[in-house]
Design an enzyme around this catalytic site. Sequence first.
Site, PDB file in Angstrom:
ATOM      1  CE1 TYR A 142      33.711  45.162  39.048  1.00  0.00           C
ATOM      2  CE2 TYR A 142      35.354  44.142  37.631  1.00  0.00           C
ATOM      3  CZ  TYR A 142      34.034  44.408  37.935  1.00  0.00           C
ATOM      4  OH  TYR A 142      33.042  43.905  37.133  1.00  0.00           O
ATOM      5  CG  ASP A 234      41.079  39.079  41.186  1.00  0.00           C
ATOM      6  OD1 ASP A 234      41.450  38.564  40.112  1.00  0.00           O
ATOM      7  OD2 ASP A 234      40.071  39.800  41.284  1.00  0.00           O
ATOM      8  CE  LYS A 263      40.960  41.343  32.764  1.00  0.00           C
ATOM      9  NZ  LYS A 263      39.869  41.824  31.932  1.00  0.00           N
TER      10      LYS A 263
END
Length: 444
Positions: A142, A234, A263
Site C-alpha cells: 500500500y 516508501d 507520519k
Amino acid sequence: MNHERSRELYDRALSVAPGGVNSSVRAIQPYPFFVEKGDGGHVIDADGNRYLDFVMGYGPLLLGHDLPEQVQSAIQQRAAEGPMYGAPTEVEVELAEFVARHVPSVEMVRFVNSGTEATVSAVRLARGYTGRDKIVIMQGSYHGAQESTLVEGEGTHTSPSSPGIPESFAEHTITVPFNDEEYVEAVFEEHGDEIAAVLTEPILGNHGIVHPVEGYHDTLRDLCDDYGSLLIFDEVITGFRVGGPQCAQGKFGIEPDVTTFGKIVGGGFPVGAIGGRSEIIEQFTPAGEVFQSGTFSGHPVTMAAGLETLRYAAENDVWAQVNDLGAQMREGLTDIVANRAPEYTVVGSDSMFKVIFTRDGASGENHCGSGCRQRESCPSYDACPKNGADVDRAETERWERLFWPAMKEEGVFLTPNQFESQFVSAAHTEEDIEEALEAYKEAL
C-alpha cells in the site's frame, strides 16, 4: 464497557459522512468508539473508557499523546504567529536539514502534505527523470490512495483495485511478490528498459509486518543500477521509527535513489516528504520540469512539530527507549504464542509489533525471539510470512471479529485488522507492556 455516547455520535456521523467515518480503516464493526482525548500512552473515548493505545495515530506519535514542553511550545508559538503565509519559513529549511543530515540517501527534500501525496509525487518524479512509464511494486503493498498503485493481479496482468481508476493506469504497473528475487529478476529481463522505478517499503508495514530476506534489497538495488531505474523506498511508516534517525535504509545498509516520508516527520500533523539525491529531487519545479506544488506544503506548524519531535528524540535517546519496549512486547508475545497458539507468528522491529494469525504450525523453537527476521537458521523459517499473499492466508476474520473486540474489552486499542502494524511510543511504560501482555493471554 458502556459505548452509548459513541453509538450516538456514529448515528449522527452516518448522516453526514460516508460510512460514518473519514478514513475507511476506522469503520470498525458494529461501530467505532469515538475518542475524546489522548493521555500519554492511552486514549479516552466519549463514554469515558480508557484504553492502552498501540495505534498511536497509525504510527506518527513517536512521543505519545502528551508532548514534551519544547514540542508543545514550538507548536503553540507557530500557531500563535499565524496559521500559514504562502511564503517560505526558516523552520522548513531546518527540518529539511535535519532529514538530510541523518538519512543516508537524502541530499534534498520536498515537503508535501501526506504520505499519499509523497508517493504520487515520487512516481511522477521517477517517470519524469527516466522518461519511462512502468513502475514495479510489491503485491499487496500500500502506497497511499493513488491510481498507479491501487492495482491487483500478478506481474503485468494487473487491473485497478478500485472503481474510478482507468485501466490504463494499471497497464503501467507491474506487481511482484515481496522477497522473491527470481520473480523480480525475470520482470527486469523482460521489461527492464521500460521500468522507471521499483517502489517498495523496506519492511512491509501495511500488510502485516514482513521483513526482507537477506539480500533481497541488494537485488533490487543491483537491478535498478543495471537497468537505469530508480529504487524508491516508501518509508512513510518506517521513517524515523525503524533504524532511528537513519530510518530503515540505514538499518539495512541500502541507499535508495528516492525516499518518501510521512507520519513521524510531521510530529503528528499532516505531512509528507520526498527526499533523495540532489540531481533527482531537483527535477521538481521550479528547479526542473516535473510539476509539483501545494498550498499547504511546508506548513509552519507541521514543520515545527516535526523538527522539535525529531530533535527531542535525538537529544533524549527516545529510539533506544521505544525499541527496548518494542522488544519487551515481542519477546512476551513470543512466549504467549508458543503456549497458546504456536501456529501464529510474532513480527515487528524496533517499536513496531504484530501477531499474525498464520495457519501453519511452527516447526520448532523460534530463533528470532523478538519478532520474525527471516533467518534461514530458524526452524520456523518456512512457516513465516514472506510476502503479502502469505499474510492474506492468515486467519484475518478471526483476528478482526473475535480477537480485536476481545482486546478492546480488555482495555487495549489495536489497529482493527490483521494487516496494519501496532506501535509503541515513548509515553508507554514497562508496566503498560506487562498489562498489554496479560490482555493478550486472555484474548488468545
